[in-house]
Design an enzyme around this catalytic site. Sequence first.
Site, PDB file in Angstrom:
ATOM      1  N   THR A 165       0.867  -1.168   0.000  1.00 40.33           N
ATOM      2  CA  THR A 165       0.000   0.000   0.000  1.00 40.33           C
ATOM      3  C   THR A 165       0.902   1.216   0.000  1.00 40.33           C
ATOM      4  O   THR A 165       2.014   1.166   0.507  1.00 40.33           O
ATOM      5  CB  THR A 165      -0.866   0.025   1.285  1.00 40.33           C
ATOM      6  OG1 THR A 165      -1.674  -1.153   1.330  1.00 40.33           O
ATOM      7  CG2 THR A 165      -1.764   1.241   1.338  1.00 40.33           C
ATOM      8  N   ARG A 193     -13.028  -8.020  -2.327  1.00 43.38           N
ATOM      9  CA  ARG A 193     -12.202  -8.030  -1.131  1.00 43.38           C
ATOM     10  C   ARG A 193     -11.727  -6.622  -0.774  1.00 43.38           C
ATOM     11  O   ARG A 193     -11.278  -5.864  -1.613  1.00 43.38           O
ATOM     12  CB  ARG A 193     -10.993  -8.943  -1.339  1.00 43.38           C
ATOM     13  CG  ARG A 193     -10.007  -8.979  -0.162  1.00 43.38           C
ATOM     14  CD  ARG A 193      -8.820  -8.048  -0.365  1.00 43.38           C
ATOM     15  NE  ARG A 193      -7.808  -8.192   0.687  1.00 43.38           N
ATOM     16  CZ  ARG A 193      -6.726  -7.421   0.794  1.00 43.38           C
ATOM     17  NH1 ARG A 193      -6.487  -6.475  -0.085  1.00 43.38           N
ATOM     18  NH2 ARG A 193      -5.864  -7.609   1.772  1.00 43.38           N
ATOM     19  N   LEU A 194     -11.836  -6.278   0.493  1.00 42.72           N
ATOM     20  CA  LEU A 194     -11.246  -5.054   1.019  1.00 42.72           C
ATOM     21  C   LEU A 194     -10.124  -5.438   1.963  1.00 42.72           C
ATOM     22  O   LEU A 194     -10.288  -6.330   2.802  1.00 42.72           O
ATOM     23  CB  LEU A 194     -12.264  -4.209   1.774  1.00 42.72           C
ATOM     24  CG  LEU A 194     -13.375  -3.544   0.976  1.00 42.72           C
ATOM     25  CD1 LEU A 194     -14.277  -2.745   1.912  1.00 42.72           C
ATOM     26  CD2 LEU A 194     -12.810  -2.635  -0.097  1.00 42.72           C
ATOM     27  N   ASP A 196      -6.999  -3.556   4.598  1.00 43.34           N
ATOM     28  CA  ASP A 196      -7.057  -2.581   5.685  1.00 43.34           C
ATOM     29  C   ASP A 196      -6.917  -1.148   5.218  1.00 43.34           C
ATOM     30  O   ASP A 196      -7.239  -0.215   5.960  1.00 43.34           O
ATOM     31  CB  ASP A 196      -5.974  -2.893   6.722  1.00 43.34           C
ATOM     32  CG  ASP A 196      -4.566  -2.748   6.160  1.00 43.34           C
ATOM     33  OD1 ASP A 196      -4.388  -2.905   4.935  1.00 43.34           O
ATOM     34  OD2 ASP A 196      -3.637  -2.492   6.946  1.00 43.34           O
ATOM     35  N   THR A 216       1.108  -1.394   6.005  1.00 41.28           N
ATOM     36  CA  THR A 216       1.188  -1.973   4.678  1.00 41.28           C
ATOM     37  C   THR A 216       1.343  -3.489   4.800  1.00 41.28           C
ATOM     38  O   THR A 216       1.561  -4.018   5.875  1.00 41.28           O
ATOM     39  CB  THR A 216       2.366  -1.407   3.861  1.00 41.28           C
ATOM     40  OG1 THR A 216       3.607  -1.873   4.421  1.00 41.28           O
ATOM     41  CG2 THR A 216       2.365   0.117   3.868  1.00 41.28           C
ATOM     42  N   HIS A 217       1.231  -4.154   3.669  1.00 43.38           N
ATOM     43  CA  HIS A 217       1.354  -5.604   3.538  1.00 43.38           C
ATOM     44  C   HIS A 217       0.054  -6.313   3.916  1.00 43.38           C
ATOM     45  O   HIS A 217      -0.950  -6.059   3.267  1.00 43.38           O
ATOM     46  CB  HIS A 217       2.574  -6.135   4.285  1.00 43.38           C
ATOM     47  CG  HIS A 217       3.880  -5.763   3.628  1.00 43.38           C
ATOM     48  ND1 HIS A 217       4.273  -4.446   3.455  1.00 43.38           N
ATOM     49  CD2 HIS A 217       4.855  -6.523   3.086  1.00 43.38           C
ATOM     50  CE1 HIS A 217       5.449  -4.418   2.833  1.00 43.38           C
ATOM     51  NE2 HIS A 217       5.818  -5.662   2.588  1.00 43.38           N
ATOM     52  N   GLY A 219      -3.189  -6.840   5.225  1.00 39.22           N
ATOM     53  CA  GLY A 219      -4.318  -6.191   5.876  1.00 39.22           C
ATOM     54  C   GLY A 219      -5.246  -7.139   6.606  1.00 39.22           C
ATOM     55  O   GLY A 219      -5.938  -6.738   7.550  1.00 39.22           O
TER      56      GLY A 219
END
Length: 311
Positions: A165, A193-194, A196, A216-217, A219
Amino acid sequence: MILLANSEAWPGFDKTVELLKLNACGIDAMIAGISEVEREIKVRSVGYGGWPNMLGKMELDAGVMDGTTREVGSVGAVPDTLPVAALAHEVMKRLPHVMLTGEGARRFATEIGFPVDEVLCEDSKRVWWERLERELSTDERKAFPDIALAPLSRTITDPERVRDTTVFLAQDFAKGIHAVTSTSGWAWKYPGRLGDSPIPGAGFYADSRYGAAACTHTGEMTMRCGTARSIVLALRLGYSLREAVDMAMEDLAQLKTGFLAGVVIHAIDAWGNHDVASFQCPQEIKYWFWEPKMANPEKRIARKYDLQHTT
């Protein structure tokens, strides 16, 4: 003033720095910078350079938080829209809602004058299908996309494990602390899909009284732990920034089931400190940092966290 961002922020970090030097609002400065990241095809985890979902469709996520008012704007799984962080900002400014998703977010974008953008580059489209094709039988290839997708989510992994992200955190001239995020999400994710990145409290949180954090990475992990909010809450309770980040990492380490992988936390506090730490990331993690006493922004190496607090 202070500005912190992850390594993929390079196309727009300098622009944000220049705007902060001109006493721009931190959110406006970060939106301008992150928009450059979203347009850069060489950044393969965000915007135009990002990766599609399992159906070959781009679904983009973003979030914005004003740490002074604690107002939030967020968008998720947005199609056909490139400046999604800017769109999230408009949600915050124009609507009584915090989050819009999918076609509703795209409808709002059209209403306020955002163009319909081409967001899937040819290289991403090629890599997406070549990888998917290796997993499909002859009959499944003929029937695609009218096949069961859930079994594929266990076998397909994204290129280079890209679950990154772009995150920007800033304290501006007015002592306002703010956060902005943007991502194309997990490549070959199940549609809808969501992660974080658009979830306040999980992927980002800001409070001008204490500080801000963004992740990041993976979520799927930080949503379970409310990671970003937990760091700011620890600052409120009197812990140092380093202690707050370590506490959040310890919380992540307690997860034993579900999808588990690496997480990177970026954080600043109201007293000019910053911390970037990686958890279970095999590769070296770098980030961008700037404060006014520096001649130029610097790319630095994040500390590695483990259960023994190794740095």
